[in-house]
Design a protein around this motif. Structure first.
Motif, mmCIF file in Angstrom:
data_model
loop_
_atom_site.group_PDB
_atom_site.id
_atom_site.type_symbol
_atom_site.label_atom_id
_atom_site.label_comp_id
_atom_site.label_asym_id
_atom_site.label_seq_id
_atom_site.Cartn_x
_atom_site.Cartn_y
_atom_site.Cartn_z
ATOM 1 N N ALA A 89 -3.499 -0.087 4.834
ATOM 2 C CA ALA A 89 -3.177 -0.965 3.688
ATOM 3 C C ALA A 89 -4.160 -2.057 3.720
ATOM 4 C CB ALA A 89 -1.520 -1.415 3.956
ATOM 5 N N ARG A 90 -5.003 -2.100 4.556
ATOM 6 C CA ARG A 90 -5.848 -3.055 4.664
ATOM 7 C C ARG A 90 -5.378 -4.596 4.987
ATOM 8 N NH1 ARG A 90 -10.859 -1.462 4.148
ATOM 9 N NH2 ARG A 90 -11.611 -3.614 3.646
ATOM 10 N N THR A 91 -4.016 -4.662 5.829
ATOM 11 C CA THR A 91 -3.552 -5.720 6.057
ATOM 12 C C THR A 91 -3.011 -5.542 7.427
ATOM 13 O OG1 THR A 91 -1.707 -7.067 5.199
ATOM 14 C CG2 THR A 91 -1.191 -4.992 5.386
ATOM 15 N N LEU B 42 -11.469 -7.222 11.492
ATOM 16 C CA LEU B 42 -10.950 -5.929 11.224
ATOM 17 C C LEU B 42 -11.353 -5.411 10.014
ATOM 18 C CD1 LEU B 42 -7.796 -5.962 13.429
ATOM 19 C CD2 LEU B 42 -10.273 -4.809 14.163
ATOM 20 N N GLY B 43 -11.887 -6.246 9.155
ATOM 21 C CA GLY B 43 -12.206 -5.824 7.665
ATOM 22 C C GLY B 43 -10.936 -5.725 6.804
ATOM 23 N N PHE C 131 0.409 -10.788 6.923
ATOM 24 C CA PHE C 131 1.568 -10.966 6.760
ATOM 25 C C PHE C 131 2.637 -11.324 7.815
ATOM 26 C CE2 PHE C 131 1.890 -6.622 7.221
ATOM 27 C CZ PHE C 131 3.009 -6.400 7.812
ATOM 28 N N VAL C 132 3.840 -11.992 7.510
ATOM 29 C CA VAL C 132 4.573 -12.481 8.550
ATOM 30 C C VAL C 132 6.024 -12.086 8.262
ATOM 31 C CG1 VAL C 132 3.312 -14.025 9.651
ATOM 32 C CG2 VAL C 132 4.713 -14.848 7.722
ATOM 33 N N TRP D 246 6.796 -4.608 -0.622
ATOM 34 C CA TRP D 246 5.283 -4.769 -0.525
ATOM 35 C C TRP D 246 4.711 -4.442 0.561
ATOM 36 C CZ3 TRP D 246 2.257 -7.182 2.935
ATOM 37 C CH2 TRP D 246 0.851 -7.288 2.610
ATOM 38 N N LEU D 247 5.608 -4.119 1.805
ATOM 39 C CA LEU D 247 5.251 -3.770 3.134
ATOM 40 C C LEU D 247 4.335 -2.625 3.154
ATOM 41 C CD1 LEU D 247 8.334 -5.103 5.109
ATOM 42 C CD2 LEU D 247 5.739 -6.226 4.948
ATOM 43 N N PRO D 248 3.572 -2.291 4.006
ATOM 44 C CA PRO D 248 2.941 -0.962 4.434
ATOM 45 C C PRO D 248 4.066 -0.083 4.588
ATOM 46 C CG PRO D 248 1.906 -2.647 5.260
ATOM 47 C CD PRO D 248 3.052 -3.097 5.046
ATOM 48 N N ASP D 249 3.823 1.126 4.226
ATOM 49 C CA ASP D 249 4.928 2.231 4.394
ATOM 50 C C ASP D 249 5.451 2.378 6.014
ATOM 51 O OD1 ASP D 249 5.107 2.834 1.960
ATOM 52 O OD2 ASP D 249 3.480 4.559 2.229
#
Length: 446
Positions: free
Chosen positions: A361-363, A395-396, A401-402, A423-426
């Motif tokens: 998720a690039r996060t 890490l690109g 997020f927090v 919104w959070l990654p799965d």
């Protein structure tokens, strides 16, 4: 009985525990100005030193005797003469110095022998060892001034001193040295303490003096004390100051602190004996009370290692207990320790945060951001945040997020925006605790 006392004592005692662990077995050289004894503070100071001794700190104490020698000379109607910030020791002054030193050693040994019940010295056993540990040479003639029996340290018998403190003795040094031919020289306490600290490669050199330290504004004695000076900054400051002629001059003790740090003593301190317990406050609190000169900035921001697991656990545990942070067990922190960034000061961790990446998720999640209450509002949280952002960029990743229930405003002020938990990654969404109802805040990385 005051029922509130345990609630203040226990947190305080726990807060000093890291320093007790850090300094156990370390070597401190303490330079004690004769003015401290003249001011009637010897008994309390000996009690503070005995506490350090009981905690396993190896102590070498060097006493001064400037006011005591002046008093002896005055009684004999003989003038006190100084030049270049040092006493000119003629035969009468040497005799007075020897008398003063003998009397002071008697008083100091007596102070360490007290053991009255209900005092800090109760049950204390401090064995004081003195001896001819110093070889000296004459100052000689400087700018046409003959210093006669005044000397400087030529050699310190560090091996014998080390053996004495290793078996638990406190070594007491008077500012006297002897030449190979047996000639006695009157030395400066500051020179003896500095030379001894360098010879022992002591962990700390502490001057307990009539001055409070180095003021942030040199021309304003009411300005705050500069609690920490990097060696390079201290040397630059010294270069701007006139040569000291008396102990109250700014450069007088500072020059010895710089010399000690240049000689391998990582930390040297200037403390005021006028503040009761100054030695304990300097050693067992984060910012101390006087000025500390260090060979490098003691505070470091770095990635954590396995050695930091215990420090991280100790830091975050109170915040887990009050619900600010989600509880993490030791196994989880040991597994993830490489993901943590820590702020360390003098070997003690005062701040941390972890970065859990979700590359698909690039996060990444920044978790367990914690700053010790002792150092909050000093900018350490922002420093850790910037390092976490740097790690995420490396890490690109495009954002961090927090999840938080209590500190939303702190993050919003620093560029985070509130988003829906959807919104959070799965992978993170599956672990989201809907009962806790944490706010999700995201910051895009430019």
């Amino acid at each position: 009985m005051n029922l509130v006392f345990p609630h203040t004592f226990v947190p305080w005692f726990r807060s000093v525990a890291p320093y007790i662990h850090a300094y156990h077995g370390k070597t401190f050289v303490v330079g004690m100005a004769g003015e401290l004894i003249a001011a009637g503070k010897l008994s309390a100071f000996a009690q503070d030193l005995s506490i350090l001794h009981a905690m396993g700190i190896k102590l070498v104490v060097v006493h001064g005797f400037r006011p005591q020698v002046n008093e002896q000379l005055l009684a004999k109607g003989h003038p006190s003469r100084f030049s270049h910030g040092q006493r000119i020791t003629d035969a009468v002054a040497l005799d007075c110095a020897q008398e003063a030193a003998g009397q002071l050693r008697f008083e100091i040994e007596a102070a360490f022998s007290q053991g009255l019940p209900n005092t800090p010295m109760a049950n204390a056993t401090v064995r004081v060892v003195s001896g001819n540990f110093l070889t000296a040479r004459p100052v000689g003639i400087v700018d046409g001034v003959d210093f006669i029996h005044s000397g400087v340290v030529r050699k310190v018998d560090s091996g014998t001193i080390r053996r004495a403190i290793d078996i638990g003795a406190l070594v007491l040094l008077s500012p006297f040295g002897f030449s190979p031919t047996g000639e006695a020289f009157n030395l400066a306490m500051e020179d003896v303490a500095t030379a001894t600290a360098i010879a022992l490669q002591a962990d700390k050199l502490l001057f307990i003096t009539e001055v409070a330290g180095i003021h942030e504004q040199l021309d304003d004695p009411d300005s705050a004390i500069d609690t920490e000076l990097a060696l390079a900054d201290a040397k630059r400051l010294l270069a701007t100051l006139p040569s000291p002629t008396q102990p109250t001059d700014i450069a007088f003790y500072l020059q010895h602190c710089v010399k000690a740090c240049e000689g391998g003593v990582e930390r040297s301190h200037i403390l005021p004996f006028g503040v009761d317990g100054a030695l304990l406050m300097e050693v067992f609190t984060h910012d101390g009370i006087g000025t500390m000169v260090v060979d490098e900035k003691l505070e470091s921001l770095r990635e954590a290692s396995s050695d930091d697991v215990g420090g991280v656990l100790q830091l975050i545990e109170p915040f887990e207990r009050d619900g600010t942070l989600v509880k993490r067990d030791r196994t989880e922190i040991e597994r993830d320790i490489a993901l943590y960034t820590v702020i360390e000061h003098d070997g003690i961790i005062f701040g941390c945060a972890a970065l859990y990446p979700y590359p698909e998720a690039r996060t990444a999640e920044m978790a367990a951001l914690t700053i010790s209450p002792q150092v909050q509002s000093q900018g350490d949280g922002e420093r850790i945040l910037k390092r976490i952002e740097q790690r995420a960029r490396a890490l690109g990743l495009e954002s961090i997020f927090v999840l938080t229930t209590r500190t939303m405003h702190w993050f919003i002020k620093r560029g985070f925006q509130n988003v829906d938990p959807e919104w959070l990654p799965d992978a993170r969404k599956r672990k989201y605790n809907w009962d806790r109802r944490s706010q999700v805040l995201v910051k895009k990385l430019g």
